[in-house]
Enzyme design. Structure first.
Site, mmCIF file in Angstrom:
data_model
loop_
_atom_site.group_PDB
_atom_site.id
_atom_site.type_symbol
_atom_site.label_atom_id
_atom_site.label_comp_id
_atom_site.label_asym_id
_atom_site.label_seq_id
_atom_site.Cartn_x
_atom_site.Cartn_y
_atom_site.Cartn_z
ATOM 1 N N ASP A 96 8.547 15.247 18.663
ATOM 2 C CA ASP A 96 8.166 16.158 17.600
ATOM 3 C C ASP A 96 6.643 16.103 17.425
ATOM 4 O OD1 ASP A 96 8.471 17.890 15.379
ATOM 5 O OD2 ASP A 96 8.547 16.189 14.007
ATOM 6 N N ASP A 124 4.603 17.730 14.234
ATOM 7 C CA ASP A 124 4.172 17.587 12.850
ATOM 8 C C ASP A 124 4.823 16.362 12.202
ATOM 9 O OD1 ASP A 124 2.573 20.094 12.615
ATOM 10 O OD2 ASP A 124 4.506 20.991 13.099
#
Length: 230
Positions: A13, A15
């Protein structure tokens, strides 16, 4: 769930894991470099649909991460739900607009073209700061006219260095509520995003992947969809 200790691919991922508002999180860049040095491919899997692929690649490059060909966004997953030739209302940012166009659709953006009229084959919703009452009304009219409702993701908020802000899922929830329709959601943790990841990792099985993320309800659930460790 798989007990993979030495994966071939790490699904990472962005953010809240690699950065916050493109400011790198301490240790993240170095960790990615160590994985790559060990022969592990790092695939950046993000529910961000606002930025284009190239913008993501360039932003990662600015913090010292070469990501060409290694970015998967929820905008890309939304594009897999579109048929060429469809007329599509895109209630989203530049990245979502680009991917729906790449899918072969004729795109109308309601906050740019305020006079756009139906019919539409689909309404695609993602994060955008231009969302207002008129955009909501236009989406309602299109869906009531028969358009399929598609969401790039249903994340309720989005992390920033000063705290969370409303995410694409908050906007999608407003459209779902006013239309009475449940959207087809394509980003993490849903199947269209998983199928996109598999397509980008030919020959790699689920037990050779590892998902790294900060949101168990999204990233952890996505690992279960993939069938890999989290």
């Amino acid at each position: 769930m798989s007990k993979t200790l030495s994966p071939k691919v790490v699904l990472c991922d962005l953010d809240g894991v690699v950065w916050l508002a493109h400011e790198p999180i301490a240790g993240a860049v170095e960790a990615i470099a160590r994985m790559r040095a060990a022969g592990i491919r790092v695939l950046f899997v993000t529910n961000n649909s606002f930025s284009t692929r190239q913008q993501q690649v360039e932003a990662l490059g600015r913090i010292g991460i070469d990501a060409e060909g290694d970015v998967v966004t929820s905008a890309m997953s939304a594009g897999t739900a579109i048929q060429p030739g469809w007329r599509v209302m895109v209630c989203g940012g530049e990245g979502l607009i680009e991917e729906i166009e790449l899918a072969g659709a004729r795109v109308v953006v309601p906050y740019i073209d305020r006079s756009a009229a139906g019919p539409f084959d689909a309404v695609v919703v993602g994060f955008h700061r231009e969302f207002d009452f008129q955009v909501l009304t236009d989406a309602l009219t299109a869906v009531r006219g028969g358009a399929t409702l598609i969401g790039s993701n249903n994340d309720p908020n989005y992390p920033t260095p000063t705290g969370p802000i409303p995410g694409g899922g908050a906007i999608l929830a407003a459209v779902e509520k006013t239309t009475g329709k449940q959207a087809l959601v394509t980003g993490k943790p849903h199947l269209p995003m998983a199928e996109l990841v598999y397509a980008m990792c030919p020959g790699v099985t689920a037990d050779e992947m590892l998902m790294v993320g900060d949101m168990p309800a999204t990233d952890g659930a996505f690992a279960r969809t993939i069938g890999c460790a989290f």
